[in-house]
Design a protein around this motif. Structure first.
Motif, PDB file in Angstrom:
ATOM      1  N   LEU A   1       0.787  -1.015  -0.110  1.00  0.00           N
ATOM      2  CA  LEU A   1       0.054  -0.011   0.137  1.00  0.00           C
ATOM      3  C   LEU A   1       0.941   1.339  -0.046  1.00  0.00           C
ATOM      4  O   LEU A   1       0.219   2.373  -0.023  1.00  0.00           O
ATOM      5  N   ARG A   2       2.250   1.364   0.117  1.00  0.00           N
ATOM      6  CA  ARG A   2       3.028   2.131   0.000  1.00  0.00           C
ATOM      7  C   ARG A   2       2.821   3.074   1.350  1.00  0.00           C
ATOM      8  O   ARG A   2       2.985   4.565   1.150  1.00  0.00           O
ATOM      9  N   LEU A   3       2.480   2.657   2.440  1.00  0.00           N
ATOM     10  CA  LEU A   3       2.397   3.461   3.670  1.00  0.00           C
ATOM     11  C   LEU A   3       3.560   4.071   3.982  1.00  0.00           C
ATOM     12  O   LEU A   3       4.823   3.384   3.788  1.00  0.00           O
ATOM     13  N   PRO A   4       3.678   4.882   4.948  1.00  0.00           N
ATOM     14  CA  PRO A   4       5.107   5.538   5.386  1.00  0.00           C
ATOM     15  C   PRO A   4       5.530   4.472   6.187  1.00  0.00           C
ATOM     16  O   PRO A   4       5.023   3.637   6.856  1.00  0.00           O
ATOM     17  N   ASP A   5       6.822   4.515   6.196  1.00  0.00           N
ATOM     18  CA  ASP A   5       7.623   3.732   7.125  1.00  0.00           C
ATOM     19  C   ASP A   5       7.767   4.282   8.465  1.00  0.00           C
ATOM     20  O   ASP A   5       8.212   5.453   8.978  1.00  0.00           O
ATOM     21  N   GLU A   6       7.363   3.287   9.463  1.00  0.00           N
ATOM     22  CA  GLU A   6       7.198   3.670  10.795  1.00  0.00           C
ATOM     23  C   GLU A   6       8.614   4.023  11.288  1.00  0.00           C
ATOM     24  O   GLU A   6       8.506   4.804  12.485  1.00  0.00           O
ATOM     25  N   GLY A   7       9.740   3.482  10.731  1.00  0.00           N
ATOM     26  CA  GLY A   7      11.015   3.837  11.169  1.00  0.00           C
ATOM     27  C   GLY A   7      11.320   5.629  10.956  1.00  0.00           C
ATOM     28  O   GLY A   7      11.984   5.851  11.748  1.00  0.00           O
ATOM     29  N   THR A   8      10.438   6.095  10.241  1.00  0.00           N
ATOM     30  CA  THR A   8      10.751   7.480   9.752  1.00  0.00           C
ATOM     31  C   THR A   8      10.460   8.198  11.128  1.00  0.00           C
ATOM     32  O   THR A   8      11.161   9.109  11.679  1.00  0.00           O
ATOM     33  N   VAL A   9       9.045   7.718  11.887  1.00  0.00           N
ATOM     34  CA  VAL A   9       8.487   8.388  12.847  1.00  0.00           C
ATOM     35  C   VAL A   9       9.432   8.046  14.040  1.00  0.00           C
ATOM     36  O   VAL A   9       9.886   9.071  14.918  1.00  0.00           O
ATOM     37  N   GLN A  10       9.784   6.924  14.293  1.00  0.00           N
ATOM     38  CA  GLN A  10      11.017   6.612  15.306  1.00  0.00           C
ATOM     39  C   GLN A  10      12.090   7.272  15.318  1.00  0.00           C
ATOM     40  O   GLN A  10      12.788   7.636  16.326  1.00  0.00           O
TER      41      GLN A  10
ATOM     42  N   LEU B   1      12.659  10.270  14.379  1.00  0.00           N
ATOM     43  CA  LEU B   1      12.394  11.840  14.768  1.00  0.00           C
ATOM     44  C   LEU B   1      12.610  11.665  16.505  1.00  0.00           C
ATOM     45  O   LEU B   1      13.179  12.708  16.907  1.00  0.00           O
ATOM     46  N   LEU B   2      12.035  10.555  17.063  1.00  0.00           N
ATOM     47  CA  LEU B   2      11.899  10.541  18.704  1.00  0.00           C
ATOM     48  C   LEU B   2      13.285  10.326  18.998  1.00  0.00           C
ATOM     49  O   LEU B   2      13.557  10.598  20.269  1.00  0.00           O
ATOM     50  N   LEU B   3      14.063   9.452  18.367  1.00  0.00           N
ATOM     51  CA  LEU B   3      15.475   9.284  18.797  1.00  0.00           C
ATOM     52  C   LEU B   3      16.460  10.311  18.560  1.00  0.00           C
ATOM     53  O   LEU B   3      17.627   9.805  18.979  1.00  0.00           O
ATOM     54  N   HIS B   4      16.073  11.380  18.580  1.00  0.00           N
ATOM     55  CA  HIS B   4      16.980  12.605  18.359  1.00  0.00           C
ATOM     56  C   HIS B   4      17.649  12.939  19.781  1.00  0.00           C
ATOM     57  O   HIS B   4      18.674  13.425  19.978  1.00  0.00           O
ATOM     58  N   GLY B   5      16.790  12.585  20.598  1.00  0.00           N
ATOM     59  CA  GLY B   5      17.292  12.689  22.083  1.00  0.00           C
ATOM     60  C   GLY B   5      16.597  11.911  23.198  1.00  0.00           C
ATOM     61  O   GLY B   5      15.381  11.526  23.062  1.00  0.00           O
TER      62      GLY B   5
ATOM     63  N   HIS C   1      12.007   9.380  26.081  1.00  0.00           N
ATOM     64  CA  HIS C   1      11.186   9.252  27.402  1.00  0.00           C
ATOM     65  C   HIS C   1       9.981   9.826  27.344  1.00  0.00           C
ATOM     66  O   HIS C   1       8.992   9.158  28.284  1.00  0.00           O
ATOM     67  N   VAL C   2       9.857  11.201  26.990  1.00  0.00           N
ATOM     68  CA  VAL C   2       8.513  11.730  26.999  1.00  0.00           C
ATOM     69  C   VAL C   2       7.461  10.796  26.341  1.00  0.00           C
ATOM     70  O   VAL C   2       6.156  10.826  26.750  1.00  0.00           O
ATOM     71  N   ALA C   3       7.909  10.397  25.050  1.00  0.00           N
ATOM     72  CA  ALA C   3       6.925   9.684  24.281  1.00  0.00           C
ATOM     73  C   ALA C   3       6.461   8.335  25.244  1.00  0.00           C
ATOM     74  O   ALA C   3       5.278   8.021  24.875  1.00  0.00           O
ATOM     75  N   ASN C   4       7.529   7.660  25.797  1.00  0.00           N
ATOM     76  CA  ASN C   4       7.252   6.487  26.507  1.00  0.00           C
ATOM     77  C   ASN C   4       6.369   6.758  27.422  1.00  0.00           C
ATOM     78  O   ASN C   4       5.589   5.934  27.764  1.00  0.00           O
ATOM     79  N   THR C   5       6.499   7.772  28.169  1.00  0.00           N
ATOM     80  CA  THR C   5       5.610   8.111  29.410  1.00  0.00           C
ATOM     81  C   THR C   5       4.104   8.487  28.885  1.00  0.00           C
ATOM     82  O   THR C   5       3.329   8.270  29.536  1.00  0.00           O
TER      83      THR C   5
END
Length: 273
Positions: A62-71, A73-77, A82-86
Motif C-alpha cells: 500500500l506504500r504507507l510511510p515507514d514507521e521507522g521514519t517516525v521513530q 524523529l523521536l530518537l534525536h534525544g 522518554h516523554v513519548a514512552n511516558t
C-alpha cells in the motif's frame, strides 16, 4: 467557561444524569470483560508473528510511510523518547476516564452517547484481537525498529511469556488511537469554544507516539479509525429534549388557544344582546 464556550444544559428539561453507582458498575464490568477477553488471546505466538509479517508486507504494498521514519524523529534525544514512552504509558486510561467523568458531570446526554460509542469500539476491538492476534512492530525483527520503552523507559510491558496483566499480541486495532480520537470528537461536539478544535492534538500526538515507540503499525490506526467511524454512524448523538418538547408542545398550545376562543364566543354574543 462562559455561555459562548459551552451549551447550556441546565433547567427542568435537561437530560437526566444516569445513576452514578450503575455507571461505575457498568464501566468496571466492561473493563473487566475486556481484560479477561484479552487474556483469552494470549498464547498465540506463532500466529501473532505470522500476522505481523503479513501486515508489514501489506503496508509496503500500500506504500504507507515507514514507521521507522517516525521513530528516528523521536530518537534525536533521550528526553524526547522518554516523554513519548511516558505519554504512551500514563495518558491513555487517565485521559479517557477524565473525559467520561467531565461528560457525566456537565453533559449527561453526551456522556451516554460517548460511553456507548467507546463500548462498541472496544467490543469490536476485542473480537479482532481474538480473531487476528498481532505482534507489534517492536517485536518484529523485519521492521528494524527498537523497543523504545524497554531501552529508555518507562515500560508498561514485561516479557511476553510472563506478562499476565496484558495481551501484547493485541496490536490491531489500536485502542490507544481509537479512544484518543473519540475523546477529541466528543469534546468538540460537547463544547462551543473556538479553541475546541485543539483537542485534535491529542489523537495526533497519540498517533506519533504509538507509531514512534513501535507499539503499533499504521494499519492498526486505520482499522481503529474505521471502527470508530462505523460506531459513530450507528450510535448517533440524540437530539436535545428541549427542542423535541417544544416541537411536540406546539400543536397542544394551538389546540388550547382554539378551545379558549370557542368557549369565549357565547359570552361575547350574549354581551352583545
Amino acid at each position: 467557561m462562559n455561555a459562548r464556550s459551552e451549551p447550556a444544559e441546565a433547567g427542568p428539561d435537561a437530560p437526566a444524569r444516569p445513576p452514578l453507582v450503575r455507571e461505575l458498575l457498568l464501566v468496571a464490568g466492561l473493563f473487566l470483560v475486556y481484560k479477561f477477553g484479552r487474556q483469552l488471546a494470549t498464547g498465540h505466538t506463532a500466529e501473532a508473528f505470522r500476522n505481523a509479517h503479513h501486515v508489514w508486507d501489506w503496508e509496503r504494498v500500500l506504500r504507507l510511510p515507514d514507521e521507522g521514519t517516525v521513530q528516528s524523529l523521536l530518537l534525536h534525544g533521550d528526553t524526547l523518547i522518554h516523554v513519548a514512552n511516558t505519554y504512551y504509558a500514563a495518558v491513555h486510561f487517565p485521559a479517557t476516564l477524565a473525559f467520561l467523568v467531565w461528560l457525566y458531570l456537565r453533559r449527561p446526554a453526551h456522556y451516554v452517547w460517548a460511553r456507548r460509542v467507546l463500548a462498541a469500539v472496544t467490543g469490536a476491538a476485542l473480537v479482532l484481537h481474538l480473531l487476528f492476534p498481532l505482534a507489534p512492530p517492536r517485536m518484529l525483527g523485519a521492521t528494524g525498529l527498537i523497543d523504545t520503552a524497554r531501552l529508555f523507559g518507562p515500560s508498561v510491558y514485561g516479557p511476553p511469556r510472563t506478562d499476565a496483566l496484558s495481551n501484547q499480541f493485541a496490536a490491531m486495532p489500536s485502542l490507544h488511537f481509537g479512544w484518543a480520537l473519540m475523546l477529541a470528537i466528543g469534546l468538540i461536539v460537547a463544547t462551543r469554544t473556538r479553541w475546541r478544535w485543539l483537542w485534535l492534538l491529542h489523537p495526533l500526538v497519540t498517533l506519533l507516539v504509538i507509531v514512534g515507540t513501535a507499539n503499533h503499525y499504521w494499519l492498526d490506526v486505520i482499522v481503529a479509525t474505521a471502527l470508530l467511524g462505523l460506531a459513530l454512524a450507528v450510535l448517533r448523538l440524540p437530539r436535545s429534549r428541549p427542542r423535541q418538547r417544544a416541537r411536540c408542545g406546539l400543536p397542544h398550545r394551538r389546540a388550547e388557544v382554539r378551545h379558549r376562543s370557542s368557549a369565549e364566543r357565547p359570552e361575547l354574543v350574549g354581551a352583545g344582546r
